[in-house]
Design an enzyme around this catalytic site. Structure first.
Site, PDB file in Angstrom:
ATOM      1  NE  ARG A 184      -8.435  -9.133  -6.138  1.00  0.00           N
ATOM      2  CZ  ARG A 184      -9.376  -8.550  -5.905  1.00  0.00           C
ATOM      3  NH1 ARG A 184     -10.639  -8.575  -6.595  1.00  0.00           N
ATOM      4  NH2 ARG A 184      -9.706  -8.065  -4.620  1.00  0.00           N
ATOM      5  CE  LYS A 208      -6.011   2.053   4.178  1.00  0.00           C
ATOM      6  NZ  LYS A 208      -6.311   2.410   3.249  1.00  0.00           N
ATOM      7  CE  LYS A 233      -8.724  14.910   8.906  1.00  0.00           C
ATOM      8  NZ  LYS A 233      -8.523  15.290  10.416  1.00  0.00           N
ATOM      9  CE1 TYR A 234     -12.682   6.147   9.374  1.00  0.00           C
ATOM     10  CE2 TYR A 234     -13.656   7.821  10.710  1.00  0.00           C
ATOM     11  CZ  TYR A 234     -13.506   6.503  10.240  1.00  0.00           C
ATOM     12  OH  TYR A 234     -14.755   5.820  10.393  1.00  0.00           O
ATOM     13  CE  LYS A 288      -3.776  -2.546   0.079  1.00  0.00           C
ATOM     14  NZ  LYS A 288      -4.584  -2.462   1.308  1.00  0.00           N
TER      15      LYS A 288
END
Length: 446
Positions: free
Chosen positions: A291, A158, A201-202, A116
């Site tokens: 994918r 995350k 940041k959420y 990520k």
């Protein structure tokens, strides 16, 4: 073009790939665990090979067994489907090293986009907007505290190597940061064998918007519009629709062209999906799936293009069948994922199907490997069907979806069909007024 393709997957997606191959005149090989000996894709394939016992690690994740099956059947290529080995760069590399074609991206692109942090850095360098966050993996708790102070609370920790909601924790203030950081690292280590985490940041009320993409080995790349996947439970998609009811025409053109430009620049091969969070007119990149997506069906319904066929053509070295101006969009499509779960508790409900009647009619599609008498095994993902409906506009699509859900009968086990019937009757859903937290809040109130 390939003469024989081995399908390294199971269930509805294996059947979907088989159908595309047969329509292209390509022979198929089904691999299966002992639990899937009577599966529909095994029954329909030209050849089948048992590759191990029920646990996925001993069968569908058993690389030597899959490669041996391809060798003994004389397959030209291997299609990994969705899940299992589909985003495993080592598997893709071994497929190519053993003389088969991997129907998917290059191992390099799977690796880049599978991490990520690296993925975020890559797309940012090519002009995609990203959620404000740490420049890379967090070094330690002090580094997390510094980044959180710079970004501003709330923040999201995350897993760098993961997905599916694992290794994700929200810290709403400094007091909750240490716990969120520790829990996220622990979950990441357990799920992915890698405890690296990063911070973003959420966003409070974002929509989940993804763009379907396709690139070839000749420098061409196109997009097939966007999908709205905001109806989620525990970061797992439940309902998807195309186009998004939350975007205007200018926004969907802008984000589609931006995403296609990125994969063109990096020389991406095959189908892929770039996913964004969207809030208050702004898009933020979150990840790329290298994918086929489960929800590719709704894109096929609004474009009339067989994405699996295009995926196979590109893997065979052929140029894209379409330029961007050739791709047009018609009407609206919605997909409901039907799981073998209790609709209230979400407890898994494997067992024998006793009574199966899929809905039909104009613009109604059911992708499923179910049949009357089939026994849903307890060893794999609980999704057993996808109901996909198309209409000339969103209102017509909703009316058709309601009718199709009323017709759908899956007996003998619990399913989430009753939940879908309730959800599509909710005023917020009818009005398209929802975000990625909507379903969780809805379920909490029930």
């Amino acid at each position: 073009m390939f003469e024989k393709v081995l399908i390294a997957n199971r269930g509805e997606i294996a059947l979907r790939i088989h159908r595309a191959c047969r329509e292209m005149g390509i022979h198929t090989v089904a691999v299966h665990s002992t639990a899937d000996a009577d599966a529909m894709h095994v029954r329909l394939a030209d050849e089948s090979v048992c590759i191990g016992p029920p646990p996925a690690k001993d069968s569908y994740l058993n690389i030597p067994a899959i490669l041996t099956a391809a060798a003994i059947t004389g397959a030209d290529a291997i299609h990994p489907g969705i899940g299992f080995m589909s985003e495993n760069a080592n598997f893709a590399e071994m497929v190519e090293q053993h003389g088969f074609t991997f129907i998917g991206p290059t191992p390099e692109h799977i690796r880049i986009m599978g991490d990520k942090v690296t993925a975020k850095q890559t797309v940012k360098a090519h002009g995609l907007p990203t959620v404000p966050g740490s420049d890379g993996a967090l070094k330690d708790l002090d580094d997390a505290k510094k980044n959180a102070a710079d970004i501003g609370y709330p923040v999201l920790i995350k897993a760098a190597a993961g997905g599916g909601g694992k290794g994700m924790k929200v810290a709403r203030d400094a007091a909750g940061l240490e716990e969120a950081y520790t829990l996220a690292r622990g979950e990441a280590r357990a799920a992915f064998g890698n405890d690296e985490v990063y911070m973003e940041k959420y966003l409070e009320k974002p929509r989940h918007i993804e763009v379907q993409l396709l690139g070839d080995t000749h420098g061409n790349a196109v997009h097939f519009g966007e999908r709205d996947c905001s109806i989620q439970r525990r970061h797992q998609k439940v309902i998807e629709e195309a186009p998004s009811p939350g975007l205007n025409a200018d926004e969907r053109v802008q984000i589609g062209e931006l995403a296609a430009k990125v994969i063109r620049k990096i020389g991406y091969r095959g189908v892929g999906t770039i996913e964004f969070l969207y809030e208050q007119g702004k898009f933020y990149f979150i990840e790329m799936n290298t994918r086929l997506q489960i929800e590719h069906t709704i894109t096929e319904m609004v474009t009339g293009i067989d994405l699996v066929r295009e995926q196979i053509r590109v893997a065979a070295g052929l140029p894209l069948s379409y330029t961007q101006k050739d791709i047009t969009f018609s009407g609206h499509a919605i997909e409901c994922r039907i799981n073998a779960e209790n609709p209230e508790t979400f407890a898994p409900s494997p067992g024998k199907i006793v009574g199966y009647h899929p809905p039909g009619g104009l613009d109604v599609r059911v992708d499923s490997a179910l049949y009357d008498g089939y026994r849903v095994p307890p060893h794999y993902d609980s999704m057993i069907a996808k109901l996909v409906v198309h209409g000339t506009n969103r209102n017509e699509c909703l009316l058709r979806l309601r009718r199709a859900l009323e017709e759908f009968v899956i007996g003998g086990i619990d399913t989430t069909l009753p939940l879908h019937r309730r959800l599509i009757a909710e005023p917020d859903f009818i009005n398209g007024d929802y975000d990625i937290h909507w379903l969780e809040h809805y379920l909490e109130k029930k």
